[in-house]
Write a protein that holds these residues in place. Sequence first.
Motif, PDB file in Angstrom:
ATOM      1  N   UNK A 127       0.819  -1.223   0.000  1.00 58.24           N
ATOM      2  CA  UNK A 127       0.000   0.000   0.000  1.00 58.24           C
ATOM      3  C   UNK A 127       0.849   1.267   0.000  1.00 58.24           C
ATOM      4  N   UNK A 128       2.185   1.114  -0.179  1.00 63.17           N
ATOM      5  CA  UNK A 128       3.085   2.270  -0.160  1.00 63.17           C
ATOM      6  C   UNK A 128       3.954   2.277  -1.413  1.00 63.17           C
ATOM      7  N   UNK A 129       4.556   3.442  -1.709  1.00 65.21           N
ATOM      8  CA  UNK A 129       5.458   3.525  -2.854  1.00 65.21           C
ATOM      9  C   UNK A 129       6.780   2.833  -2.557  1.00 65.21           C
ATOM     10  N   UNK A 130       7.244   3.017  -1.301  1.00 68.62           N
ATOM     11  CA  UNK A 130       8.562   2.488  -0.928  1.00 68.62           C
ATOM     12  C   UNK A 130       8.589   2.232   0.574  1.00 68.62           C
ATOM     13  N   UNK A 131       9.294   1.200   0.989  1.00 73.41           N
ATOM     14  CA  UNK A 131       9.476   0.911   2.412  1.00 73.41           C
ATOM     15  C   UNK A 131      10.966   0.793   2.695  1.00 73.41           C
ATOM     16  N   UNK A 132      11.417   1.483   3.747  1.00 73.61           N
ATOM     17  CA  UNK A 132      12.816   1.388   4.184  1.00 73.61           C
ATOM     18  C   UNK A 132      12.836   0.798   5.588  1.00 73.61           C
ATOM     19  N   UNK A 133      13.517  -0.328   5.754  1.00 71.50           N
ATOM     20  CA  UNK A 133      13.643  -0.958   7.068  1.00 71.50           C
ATOM     21  C   UNK A 133      14.935  -0.554   7.741  1.00 71.50           C
ATOM     22  N   UNK A 134      14.883  -0.299   9.033  1.00 72.68           N
ATOM     23  CA  UNK A 134      16.063   0.106   9.807  1.00 72.68           C
ATOM     24  C   UNK A 134      16.246  -0.894  10.951  1.00 72.68           C
ATOM     25  N   UNK A 135      17.417  -1.524  11.018  1.00 73.90           N
ATOM     26  CA  UNK A 135      17.630  -2.574  12.020  1.00 73.90           C
ATOM     27  C   UNK A 135      19.121  -2.751  12.296  1.00 73.90           C
ATOM     28  N   UNK A 136      19.456  -3.011  13.563  1.00 70.55           N
ATOM     29  CA  UNK A 136      20.842  -3.204  13.987  1.00 70.55           C
ATOM     30  C   UNK A 136      21.260  -4.672  13.970  1.00 70.55           C
ATOM     31  N   UNK A 137      20.323  -5.575  14.272  1.00 64.42           N
ATOM     32  CA  UNK A 137      20.623  -6.999  14.370  1.00 64.42           C
ATOM     33  C   UNK A 137      20.934  -7.583  12.986  1.00 64.42           C
ATOM     34  N   UNK A 138      22.173  -8.032  12.785  1.00 59.86           N
ATOM     35  CA  UNK A 138      22.613  -8.500  11.466  1.00 59.86           C
ATOM     36  C   UNK A 138      21.854  -9.744  11.013  1.00 59.86           C
ATOM     37  N   UNK A 139      21.532 -10.629  11.953  1.00 54.82           N
ATOM     38  CA  UNK A 139      20.781 -11.841  11.591  1.00 54.82           C
ATOM     39  C   UNK A 139      19.388 -11.478  11.095  1.00 54.82           C
ATOM     40  N   UNK A 140      18.775 -10.509  11.764  1.00 50.93           N
ATOM     41  CA  UNK A 140      17.442 -10.067  11.353  1.00 50.93           C
ATOM     42  C   UNK A 140      17.494  -9.389   9.990  1.00 50.93           C
ATOM     43  N   UNK A 141      18.538  -8.593   9.749  1.00 54.57           N
ATOM     44  CA  UNK A 141      18.695  -7.902   8.462  1.00 54.57           C
ATOM     45  C   UNK A 141      18.824  -8.925   7.332  1.00 54.57           C
ATOM     46  N   UNK A 142      19.610  -9.970   7.589  1.00 54.76           N
ATOM     47  CA  UNK A 142      19.779 -11.036   6.572  1.00 54.76           C
ATOM     48  C   UNK A 142      18.427 -11.661   6.249  1.00 54.76           C
ATOM     49  N   UNK A 143      17.672 -11.992   7.292  1.00 58.27           N
ATOM     50  CA  UNK A 143      16.353 -12.587   7.070  1.00 58.27           C
ATOM     51  C   UNK A 143      15.414 -11.608   6.370  1.00 58.27           C
ATOM     52  N   UNK A 144      15.479 -10.331   6.768  1.00 58.70           N
ATOM     53  CA  UNK A 144      14.595  -9.321   6.168  1.00 58.70           C
ATOM     54  C   UNK A 144      14.871  -9.168   4.673  1.00 58.70           C
TER      55      UNK A 144
END
Length: 275
Positions: A252-269
């Motif tokens: 429902x959006x033009x663009x989504x930017x995710x912000x996260x410190x946990x490297x394992x979570x970033x990999x999964x994201x």
Amino acid sequence: MKCLIEKKCGSCKYINTDYQRQLKIKTDYCKKLLKDNKLDMYEVKDTIGMGHPYEYRNKIIVAFNHRYEFGFYEEDSHKIIPYDRCLLHEELSDMIIKKIQSLLKRYRVSIYDENRNRGLLRHVLIRRALVTDQTMVVLVCNDNVFKGSKNFCNELIKNFPSIKTVVLNVNKRKTSVVLGNEEKILYGKGFIRDTLCGKSFRISPKSFYQVNSVQTEILYGKAVEFAGLTGKEKVIDAYCGIGTIGLVASGKAREVVGVELNKDAVRDARINARE
């Protein structure tokens, strides 16, 4: 349903309070927060409850004592309060814990003593993907060697086919933080998959995932509804974890930017977003 260890454990402050009363307490607390910060011109809607407010936790962590009793830490201490059945856990999760308990005894796995910094097993973490019926077992240990782990895993999986992966997490630090940085896959791929709001998500041992899947779908739906997205917005998903709410909003959006410190979570994201 009544919790028998509420006063000893201290984990669930309102577990034996009437559920409608619990919901009102939460609503009133939010109103007080806004009033205290001079924001009481904003409306606080009633808290949306569950149809069955039990057996919902998809992630559980227990510790063991030297008698192989498992349980939770007493409030403000590291004294273990044993339990037989937790009202917030799926029955399957507690059954798996009980099987692990019997295997620990049989394989004579030593239990970690934090005072002497000795012993192997520190915690057991179980994650459940409720929609896909996939289970992850994480053995948090004080060493990267778990003798007899192959037979240990085979017996566990034979009894519980929903277990898709078993991971050895190594935590040698003197800390109250449960998980360490080193991981070793003992069985499976090291992750499980669940479906949330119609989307598939990869979940690793250290990745954040909301512990109440049923209410998460309602929460995310309300967040997107109240945001009033038109398809032209850039959405910031702060502390995005594995990207669940951002990916739910992405349609429902033009663009989504995710912000996260946990490297394992970033990999999964990143994997979740690509898929």
